[in-house]
Design a protein around this motif. Structure first.
Motif, mmCIF file in Angstrom:
data_model
loop_
_atom_site.group_PDB
_atom_site.id
_atom_site.type_symbol
_atom_site.label_atom_id
_atom_site.label_comp_id
_atom_site.label_asym_id
_atom_site.label_seq_id
_atom_site.Cartn_x
_atom_site.Cartn_y
_atom_site.Cartn_z
ATOM 1 N N PHE A 233 -43.103 54.494 102.729
ATOM 2 C CA PHE A 233 -42.068 53.960 101.841
ATOM 3 C C PHE A 233 -42.351 52.500 101.490
ATOM 4 C CE2 PHE A 233 -38.114 51.374 102.331
ATOM 5 C CZ PHE A 233 -37.579 51.583 101.082
ATOM 6 N N LEU B 20 -37.400 58.513 99.766
ATOM 7 C CA LEU B 20 -37.257 58.443 101.224
ATOM 8 C C LEU B 20 -35.991 59.167 101.680
ATOM 9 C CD1 LEU B 20 -38.364 57.082 103.924
ATOM 10 C CD2 LEU B 20 -36.590 55.391 103.549
ATOM 11 N N ILE C 271 -35.206 47.965 112.196
ATOM 12 C CA ILE C 271 -36.151 49.086 112.256
ATOM 13 C C ILE C 271 -36.370 49.503 113.713
ATOM 14 C CG2 ILE C 271 -38.475 49.823 111.659
ATOM 15 C CD1 ILE C 271 -36.823 49.376 109.229
ATOM 16 N N ILE D 108 -32.929 52.113 106.584
ATOM 17 C CA ILE D 108 -34.296 51.634 106.346
ATOM 18 C C ILE D 108 -34.394 50.994 104.960
ATOM 19 C CG2 ILE D 108 -36.696 52.366 106.035
ATOM 20 C CD1 ILE D 108 -36.097 54.557 108.156
ATOM 21 N N ALA E 51 -35.230 47.070 104.057
ATOM 22 C CA ALA E 51 -36.326 46.704 103.164
ATOM 23 C C ALA E 51 -35.822 45.788 102.048
ATOM 24 C CB ALA E 51 -36.965 47.958 102.577
ATOM 25 N N VAL F 114 -41.762 42.507 103.366
ATOM 26 C CA VAL F 114 -41.328 43.868 103.705
ATOM 27 C C VAL F 114 -42.323 44.489 104.679
ATOM 28 C CG1 VAL F 114 -40.690 46.114 102.779
ATOM 29 C CG2 VAL F 114 -40.260 44.072 101.438
ATOM 30 N N MET G 130 -41.845 42.980 107.999
ATOM 31 C CA MET G 130 -40.651 43.516 108.640
ATOM 32 C C MET G 130 -40.977 44.807 109.380
ATOM 33 S SD MET G 130 -37.465 45.348 106.865
ATOM 34 C CE MET G 130 -38.513 46.742 106.611
ATOM 35 N N MET G 131 -41.828 45.648 108.758
ATOM 36 C CA MET G 131 -42.233 46.900 109.411
ATOM 37 C C MET G 131 -42.977 46.619 110.712
ATOM 38 S SD MET G 131 -41.210 49.615 108.255
ATOM 39 C CE MET G 131 -42.253 50.555 109.381
ATOM 40 N N VAL H 186 -41.873 47.740 114.571
ATOM 41 C CA VAL H 186 -42.613 48.466 115.609
ATOM 42 C C VAL H 186 -42.609 47.646 116.904
ATOM 43 C CG1 VAL H 186 -44.859 49.378 116.251
ATOM 44 C CG2 VAL H 186 -44.014 49.673 113.925
#
Lengths: 83, 506
Positions: A17, A33, B216, B397, B401, B414, B417-418, B422
């Protein structure tokens, strides 16, 4: 292992995404998504998934772009509609 | 009585139709954030921060602080009805709140939680009203050395007061410092740890980190548990509310004790989470019949909620007066101040009177309105929690974002951020605390600048940090805080040695 699998099941669509936002724009990517999640994990029908996804994105569009005037990344699809 | 005059002026600022509207929006969004998994006070405020860029600072801070109060209220709903702590500080609320709901006393438990939150917050706001101006006046005399000492105290009290193992706190904090060092060096203009890439020039924005780590990370964690929310339903009517208030009046000692714990832990950056656990423990220790706890004791809900709200509110005191946030959410609000062009710290009370007192007045009003809002709207929020996770997760999510993107209109953020997401998941999995990392990321640059300025003025002599009684006391306290965990270790060691000796003799 089952835990790792269910985490992975969320992680890869989320990563995909984020990668898709740039070419597709955030609206199309987000709709995909949400529809994917609802169909794959919630076992909803196409119509309901699409309705929820479009509804959520309309709400976010109104809040961010119209109400608070914060532009979000758009792609070719939005250009087609003329936004 | 200067404070009272200023406060009434503040009420004048808040009591305009526009600001009251923002307050209500903030509260509703806040409760929503508190109820939803993956969105909490810190990342909720971070995501909504970009919305306020074009607003005037006073309205913006009113809305954002109301989101904060709302999220504090919202955490209690999920803990009591669903046994899911929506926020780390509502974990202790589940101990007695959920049993109460199972016994059909959900309405009583919710009323207790909301009322306790309100009382804790109110007393903390009164404290802020009278203490903040004094502290700000005092802090006006602080030079770089004193500021560094206060920041040092912030870091070390995290190590000393944290519920987590001190080494894990330290590791998390040091990682935060490392991330804070990335980018342009403020003093010399040199680039640090950018490895020739342009995107790292600005360094890591802690707002992005907060959204990823808490948002996340939390979603991944929730998914792993394969949650299907099964909860109790609740409807609150006025009869239950008044009955509960009557019972609560007899527990005034619990309220006072919990507020004191909460205020202390909020001002010194212990934070709301340890405050709520400590307060729960104290309530059980002082109770006549401790075995009731864990089976639906009303004090078991009142104590942690009072302390958590008192701490959450008191955390704004050092944020406003010294520019040092006492919690991750306060850190995000601090980031907001900088973005709106306000310099947090003692000068705020001199230069931005309207802003400061508008904020303080909005704390009073926000908590009163918040109490009424949550008491009347509980069934709706419970209904939102029944929406399946397969719908909620992708929406959160997407919202994360959008939040990450709008901070700087950057796609790289972005992606970052992912990555943080994790890491947030791994941190939680390995039980490393996240708050020290966030605070180190926020305060690292400031502390470094202060340290280097003091070094410049003393020409490299370290004794500037114990030259005068004030800075000496602060540094002394910091070192004591750092040594607190060692005392525990020593005690453990002696106990073991003693047991060993007894065993050998016997």
């Amino acid at each position: 292992m089952a835990q790792a699998a269910s985490v992975w099941a969320v992680l890869w669509p989320t990563v995909l995404f984020t990668l898709l936002i740039l070419p597709m724009g955030i609206y199309a990517a987000s709709v995909s998504l949400i529809v994917y999640f609802m169909r794959r994990h919630g076992h909803y029908g196409w119509w309901r998934s699409a309705a929820v996804a479009l509804g959520v994105m309309t709400l976010l569009f109104v809040t961010f772009e119209i109400w608070f005037k914060v532009p979000l990344p758009k792609g070719p699809l939005e250009a087609l509609v003329g936004l | 009585m200067d404070e009272l005059n200023n406060l009434f002026h503040g009420f004048g600022v808040v009591l305009t139709l526009g600001n009251l509207g923002y307050m209500l929006i903030g509260l509703l969004l806040g409760v929503l954030i508190g109820v939803l998994p993956g969105l909490g006070g810190a990342n909720g405020v971070a995501i909504l921060l970009p919305l306020t860029f074009s607003m005037n600072p006073t309205s913006a801070i009113i809305m954002l602080s109301c989101i904060y109060w709302g999220s504090l209220f919202g955490g209690a709903i999920t803990s009591i009805l669903f046994n899911i702590p929506g926020e780390p500080w509502s974990v202790a609320t589940t101990f007695d709140g959920y049993p109460m709901a199972q016994q059909g006393r959900a309405a009583q438990a919710l009323t207790t939680a909301f009322t306790s939150s309100f009382v804790g917050a109110l007393i903390a706001v009164i404290l802020i009203t009278f203490l903040a101006p004094l502290l700000a006046r005092f802090a006006l005399r602080f030079g770089p050395a004193e500021m560094f000492a206060v920041q040092f105290l912030t870091f070390t009290s995290f190590v000393g007061m944290s519920k987590e193992p001190p080494l894990k706190t330290l590791a998390s904090m040091l990682l935060g410092f490392a991330l804070a060092a990335v980018g342009m060096d403020m003093v010399t203009g040199q680039l640090r740890m950018t490895y020739g890439t342009e995107v790292l020039l600005k360094g890591f924005d802690f707002l992005i980190a907060v959204i990823g780590l808490f948002g996340i990370g939390e979603i991944l964690l929730t998914m792993e548990e394969g949650l299907s929310f099964k909860g109790q339903s609740a409807k609150i009517n006025f009869k239950v509310v008044f009955q509960t208030w009557k019972i609560l009046l007899t527990h005034w000692r619990t309220f006072l004790r919990s507020t004191a714990i909460g205020c202390w832990m909020g001002i010194t950056p212990g934070g709301a989470t340890p405050a709520s656990f400590m307060s729960y423990g104290m309530a059980r220790r002082f109770a006549k019949d401790p075995e009731r706890f864990g089976k639906g004791a009303i004090e078991g809900v009142a104590a942690p909620e009072t302390a958590a709200h008192a701490a959450g509110t008191a955390a704004l005191l050092p944020m406003l007066t010294l520019g040092i946030p006492g919690s991750p959410t306060a850190a995000v609000l601090l980031g907001g101040l900088l973005i709106w062009g306000l310099q947090p710290g003692p000068m705020l009370f001199v230069e931005q009177k309207e802003f400061v007192w508008g904020l303080i007045a909005s704390m009073y009003l926000g908590n009163i309105v918040g109490l009424i809002v949550v008491l009347t709207t509980v069934p709706w929020w419970a209904a939102i929690l029944r929406i399946p996770f397969a719908v909620i997760a992708p929406v959160i999510i997407v919202v994360c974002a959008i939040g990450a993107y709008t901070v700087h209109n950057s796609m790289f953020d972005v992606a970052m951020m992912m990555v943080f997401g994790v890491f947030g998941y791994l941190f939680k999995k390995l039980r490393y605390p996240l708050a020290p990392l966030v605070l180190a990321l926020v305060l690292g640059d400031m502390a470094e600048t202060n340290f280097r300025q003091s070094m410049l003025s003393s020409q490299g002599a370290l004794n500037i940090f114990w030259d005068n009684p004030l800075v000496g006391t602060l540094m002394g306290l910091s070192i004591i805080m750092l040594l607190v965990p060692l005392v525990g270790l020593l005690r453990e060691y002696f106990r073991k040695a003693e047991a060993e000796a007894v065993r050998l003799q016997g």
